[in-house]
Design an enzyme around this catalytic site. Structure first.
Site, PDB file in Angstrom:
ATOM      1  N   LYS A 274       6.946  22.867 -14.985  1.00 31.38           N
ATOM      2  CA  LYS A 274       6.154  21.719 -14.538  1.00 31.38           C
ATOM      3  C   LYS A 274       5.929  21.778 -13.029  1.00 31.38           C
ATOM      4  CE  LYS A 274       4.902  17.029 -14.906  1.00 31.38           C
ATOM      5  NZ  LYS A 274       4.906  15.779 -15.611  1.00 31.38           N
TER       6      LYS A 274
ATOM      7  N   ARG B 280       0.811  -1.232   0.000  1.00 32.84           N
ATOM      8  CA  ARG B 280       0.000   0.000   0.000  1.00 32.84           C
ATOM      9  C   ARG B 280       0.839   1.276   0.000  1.00 32.84           C
ATOM     10  NH1 ARG B 280      -2.963  -3.083   3.767  1.00 32.84           N
ATOM     11  NH2 ARG B 280      -4.696  -4.122   2.743  1.00 32.84           N
TER      12      ARG B 280
ATOM     13  N   HIS C 137      -1.908  10.407 -27.728  1.00 32.56           N
ATOM     14  CA  HIS C 137      -2.248   9.099 -27.145  1.00 32.56           C
ATOM     15  C   HIS C 137      -3.030   8.251 -28.146  1.00 32.56           C
ATOM     16  CE1 HIS C 137      -1.788  10.614 -22.716  1.00 32.56           C
ATOM     17  NE2 HIS C 137      -0.635  10.332 -23.282  1.00 32.56           N
TER      18      HIS C 137
ATOM     19  N   GLU D 196       8.493  17.495 -25.514  1.00 34.52           N
ATOM     20  CA  GLU D 196       7.889  17.942 -24.248  1.00 34.52           C
ATOM     21  C   GLU D 196       8.464  19.308 -23.847  1.00 34.52           C
ATOM     22  OE1 GLU D 196       5.337  16.359 -23.114  1.00 34.52           O
ATOM     23  OE2 GLU D 196       5.578  14.184 -23.303  1.00 34.52           O
TER      24      GLU D 196
ATOM     25  N   ASN E 189      -0.906  18.555 -20.985  1.00 31.48           N
ATOM     26  CA  ASN E 189      -1.246  17.526 -21.975  1.00 31.48           C
ATOM     27  C   ASN E 189      -1.458  18.089 -23.365  1.00 31.48           C
ATOM     28  OD1 ASN E 189      -1.208  15.129 -20.433  1.00 31.48           O
ATOM     29  ND2 ASN E 189      -3.041  15.831 -19.387  1.00 31.48           N
TER      30      ASN E 189
ATOM     31  N   HIS F  28      -1.454  15.785 -26.332  1.00 33.30           N
ATOM     32  CA  HIS F  28      -1.481  14.409 -25.827  1.00 33.30           C
ATOM     33  C   HIS F  28      -2.775  13.674 -26.173  1.00 33.30           C
ATOM     34  CE1 HIS F  28       2.052  15.749 -23.751  1.00 33.30           C
ATOM     35  NE2 HIS F  28       2.205  14.637 -23.083  1.00 33.30           N
TER      36      HIS F  28
ATOM     37  N   HIS G 133       6.501   8.170 -27.650  1.00 34.62           N
ATOM     38  CA  HIS G 133       5.546   9.080 -27.015  1.00 34.62           C
ATOM     39  C   HIS G 133       5.807  10.531 -27.448  1.00 34.62           C
ATOM     40  CE1 HIS G 133       2.955  10.796 -23.962  1.00 34.62           C
ATOM     41  NE2 HIS G 133       3.947  11.582 -23.575  1.00 34.62           N
TER      42      HIS G 133
ATOM     43  N   ARG H 218      -3.553  21.627 -14.379  1.00 29.37           N
ATOM     44  CA  ARG H 218      -2.513  20.653 -14.745  1.00 29.37           C
ATOM     45  C   ARG H 218      -2.769  20.029 -16.120  1.00 29.37           C
ATOM     46  NH1 ARG H 218       0.738  15.992 -11.324  1.00 29.37           N
ATOM     47  NH2 ARG H 218       1.809  15.169 -13.148  1.00 29.37           N
TER      48      ARG H 218
ATOM     49  N   GLU I 237      -4.681  17.221 -11.006  1.00 28.24           N
ATOM     50  CA  GLU I 237      -5.306  17.587 -12.275  1.00 28.24           C
ATOM     51  C   GLU I 237      -6.808  17.840 -12.153  1.00 28.24           C
ATOM     52  OE1 GLU I 237      -3.321  15.926 -15.723  1.00 28.24           O
ATOM     53  OE2 GLU I 237      -5.242  15.815 -16.739  1.00 28.24           O
TER      54      GLU I 237
ATOM     55  N   LYS J 101       2.769  11.455 -11.623  1.00 30.43           N
ATOM     56  CA  LYS J 101       1.862  10.596 -12.387  1.00 30.43           C
ATOM     57  C   LYS J 101       2.565   9.278 -12.642  1.00 30.43           C
ATOM     58  CE  LYS J 101      -1.170  13.719 -14.922  1.00 30.43           C
ATOM     59  NZ  LYS J 101      -1.587  14.188 -16.255  1.00 30.43           N
TER      60      LYS J 101
HETATM   61  P1  NAD Z   1      11.476   5.117 -22.605  1.00 30.66           P
HETATM   62  O1  NAD Z   1      11.393   4.988 -21.153  1.00 30.66           O
HETATM   63  O2  NAD Z   1      10.907   4.030 -23.437  1.00 30.66           O
HETATM   64  O3  NAD Z   1      13.000   5.351 -22.998  1.00 30.66           O
HETATM   65  C1  NAD Z   1      13.343   5.460 -24.333  1.00 30.66           C
HETATM   66  C2  NAD Z   1      14.417   4.451 -24.752  1.00 30.66           C
HETATM   67  O4  NAD Z   1      15.689   4.927 -24.317  1.00 30.66           O
HETATM   68  C3  NAD Z   1      14.252   3.082 -24.145  1.00 30.66           C
HETATM   69  O5  NAD Z   1      14.672   2.125 -25.073  1.00 30.66           O
HETATM   70  C4  NAD Z   1      15.219   3.128 -22.968  1.00 30.66           C
HETATM   71  O6  NAD Z   1      15.644   1.879 -22.537  1.00 30.66           O
HETATM   72  C5  NAD Z   1      16.345   3.927 -23.552  1.00 30.66           C
HETATM   73  N1  NAD Z   1      17.192   4.643 -22.615  1.00 30.66           N
HETATM   74  C6  NAD Z   1      16.839   5.227 -21.450  1.00 30.66           C
HETATM   75  N2  NAD Z   1      17.862   5.929 -20.973  1.00 30.66           N
HETATM   76  C7  NAD Z   1      18.885   5.790 -21.834  1.00 30.66           C
HETATM   77  C8  NAD Z   1      20.197   6.295 -21.890  1.00 30.66           C
HETATM   78  N3  NAD Z   1      20.648   7.166 -20.973  1.00 30.66           N
HETATM   79  N4  NAD Z   1      20.985   5.931 -22.915  1.00 30.66           N
HETATM   80  C9  NAD Z   1      20.518   5.095 -23.890  1.00 30.66           C
HETATM   81  N5  NAD Z   1      19.275   4.609 -23.915  1.00 30.66           N
HETATM   82  C10 NAD Z   1      18.461   4.956 -22.891  1.00 30.66           C
HETATM   83  O7  NAD Z   1      10.774   6.471 -23.121  1.00 30.66           O
HETATM   84  P2  NAD Z   1      10.708   7.953 -22.531  1.00 30.66           P
HETATM   85  O8  NAD Z   1      10.590   8.809 -23.722  1.00 30.66           O
HETATM   86  O9  NAD Z   1      11.767   8.218 -21.546  1.00 30.66           O
HETATM   87  O10 NAD Z   1       9.334   7.950 -21.749  1.00 30.66           O
HETATM   88  C11 NAD Z   1       8.107   7.751 -22.419  1.00 30.66           C
HETATM   89  C12 NAD Z   1       7.094   7.269 -21.408  1.00 30.66           C
HETATM   90  O11 NAD Z   1       6.900   8.287 -20.428  1.00 30.66           O
HETATM   91  C13 NAD Z   1       5.745   6.988 -22.018  1.00 30.66           C
HETATM   92  O12 NAD Z   1       5.260   5.776 -21.509  1.00 30.66           O
HETATM   93  C14 NAD Z   1       4.882   8.136 -21.540  1.00 30.66           C
HETATM   94  O13 NAD Z   1       3.530   7.778 -21.394  1.00 30.66           O
HETATM   95  C15 NAD Z   1       5.511   8.446 -20.210  1.00 30.66           C
HETATM   96  N6  NAD Z   1       5.287   9.826 -19.751  1.00 30.66           N
HETATM   97  C16 NAD Z   1       4.865   9.973 -18.473  1.00 30.66           C
HETATM   98  C17 NAD Z   1       4.688  11.244 -17.974  1.00 30.66           C
HETATM   99  C18 NAD Z   1       4.293  11.425 -16.527  1.00 30.66           C
HETATM  100  O14 NAD Z   1       3.963  12.543 -16.134  1.00 30.66           O
HETATM  101  N7  NAD Z   1       4.335  10.389 -15.729  1.00 30.66           N
HETATM  102  C19 NAD Z   1       4.947  12.375 -18.768  1.00 30.66           C
HETATM  103  C20 NAD Z   1       5.388  12.173 -20.059  1.00 30.66           C
HETATM  104  C21 NAD Z   1       5.570  10.883 -20.548  1.00 30.66           C
HETATM  105  N1  GLY Z   2       2.748  14.882 -18.488  1.00 29.71           N
HETATM  106  C1  GLY Z   2       1.534  15.481 -18.007  1.00 29.71           C
HETATM  107  C2  GLY Z   2       1.489  15.662 -16.536  1.00 29.71           C
HETATM  108  O1  GLY Z   2       2.395  15.315 -15.818  1.00 29.71           O
HETATM  109  O2  GLY Z   2       0.519  16.155 -16.052  1.00 29.71           O
END
Ligand code: NAD
Ligand code: GLY
Length: 359
Positions: free
Chosen positions: A226, A120, A251, A184, A244, A247, A264, A240, A236, A142
């Site tokens: 942010k 939890r 999405h 972003e 997006n 997005h 993404h 907030r 949100e 998030k």
């Molecule tokens: P990812 O986590 O898939 O990373 C991209 C690629 O780079 C992967 O293959 C990873 O293994 C590789 N990688 C990571 N670090 C590396 C490094 N230093 N050197 C070489 N390779 C490396 O993608 P991302 O773009 O980091 O994240 C996208 C995800 O984030 C999506 O799922 C999206 O929905 C989510 N997201 C979440 C929020 C939030 O607020 N929580 C905001 C934006 C995006």
């Molecule tokens: N990436 C959108 C948020 O964090 O609200």
């Protein structure tokens, strides 16, 4: 190193941005409730940075248990999440053990969700290693996983104890992933700060070449924006949602094309062009503004034209958006460059025009 704070009362936490942070046990250890951590990472990041982080922590007397997941958006699901729980239970992790996310947004979102659920709620720390995760996903709490019917549809708001953005890790990032992170960053300029947008126009080449000063400033300014938005509206209820921009369209692209086909950030880039075109159709911004946004997205190496999903598919996937209220689609659009609005009043013919043949 530069530090800023996400201001959320007793859940406030620092974001440290700089070089060499993977060697800094002093930035992590004060946040641990017991000297035990499980580090969640993936098969790509583990060979690059896991040993270094493990050495840093073990030298400081911390027991480290690695959990290495398969890499990719397609694995951001229940099955992979369960691997984290299997490992934590097998290792007898306790509620005061800390979970550390070492990787991009996929690892960060899944690790945060696992931390929110395990017994939890256990503490967690974000060590983002992609540009996208350093400017966006590691900040703001998030967390979650995808469902075959919709992106990020299952998750929790759960804040980390600290975020460490080590900009050295970006040196191993493939150029396509760097561009995804720039999407972003451009988003923050479009929704919040037209001066930052202009700065980005003047520094895009330096950013793509990983110029140290330019990258550090872009990450800092993005995290400042942010942190301010999240500080005002953590869960949100209102503002907030402007984070997006692009997005809702993005999405739909990610889900419609199959997770992992479009990154993404790429989907967000093309989605922001659609949002700008919709804003123009509503008479809020000019064709020149749309062209300016598109040029910056192109300069970042991102696709600026969305795939043609077909109107029915667009509407179907956009209907699963988390901003939908009482069945009504809501969009983040641009009132002007540097100012976003959230609206449920986009006439169907405007949407049809923009989505019928994306251009
Ligand atoms: P990812 O986590 O898939 O990373 C991209 C690629 O780079 C992967 O293959 C990873 O293994 C590789 N990688 C990571 N670090 C590396 C490094 N230093 N050197 C070489 N390779 C490396 O993608 P991302 O773009 O980091 O994240 C996208 C995800 O984030 C999506 O799922 C999206 O929905 C989510 N997201 C979440 C929020 C939030 O607020 N929580 C905001 C934006 C995006
Ligand atoms: N990436 C959108 C948020 O964090 O609200």
């Amino acid at each position: 190193m530069q530090t800023l704070t996400v201001d959320l009362g007793d859940r406030s936490y620092p974001i440290h941005i700089g070089t060499g942070l993977l060697d800094r046990a002093d930035l992590i250890v004060p946040h641990l409730a017991q000297p035990r951590v499980a580090v969640v990472t993936n098969t790509t990041v583990a060979p690059l940075y896991l040993e270094r982080l493990t050495d840093t922590l073990t030298a400081a007397g911390v027991a480290v248990h690695p959990i290495v997941l398969p890499d990719g958006e397609a694995y951001k699901n229940w099955e992979t999440l369960n691997l984290i729980f299997d490992a934590l239970l097998t290792w007898r992790a306790e509620r005061k053990t800390t979970l550390i996310a070492l990787g991009g947004g996929v690892v960060g979102d899944m690790t945060g969700f696992a931390a929110a659920c395990y017994q939890r709620g256990m503490p967690f720390i974000q060590i983002p290693t992609t540009l996208l995760s350093q400017v966006d996903s590691s900040v703001g709490g998030k967390t979650g996983i995808n469902h075959p019917l919709g992106k990020n549809m299952v998750g929790a708001f759960y804040q980390p104890k600290v975020v460490l953005a080590d900009t050295d890790t970006l040196k191993t990032l493939p150029p396509r992933e760097l561009s995804a992170g720039l999407a972003e960053i451009i988003k923050y300029g479009l929704i919040w700060d037209v001066d930052f947008l202009a700065w980005l126009e003047g520094h895009m080449d330096k950013l793509r070449a990983l110029d140290a000063d330019a990258i550090a400033y872009a990450i800092l300014r993005s995290c400042e924006i942010k942190a301010q938005v999240v500080g005002e509206d953590e869960r949100e209820g209102g503002i907030r949602a402007i984070l997006n921009l692009g997005h809702t369209f993005g999405h739909a692209i990610e889900t419609g094309m199959g997770y992992g086909k479009w990154l993404h950030g790429e989907a967000v880039g093309a989605g922001m062009v659609l949002a700008a075109q919709t804003s123009e159709r509503l008479g809020w911004i000019t064709a020149a503004d749309v062209a300016r946004a598109r040029a910056l997205i192109q300069a970042a190496g991102l696709p600026d034209v969305a795939p043609d999903l077909g109107l029915a598919t667009w509407l179907d996937y956009m209907g699963h958006d988390k901003k939908v209220e009482s069945g009504k689609l809501r969009f983040v659009l641009l009132k002007k460059l540097g100012e976003a609005v959230i609206t449920g009043d986009v006439p169907r013919d405007v949407l049809t025009d923009v989505l019928a043949t994306p251009h």
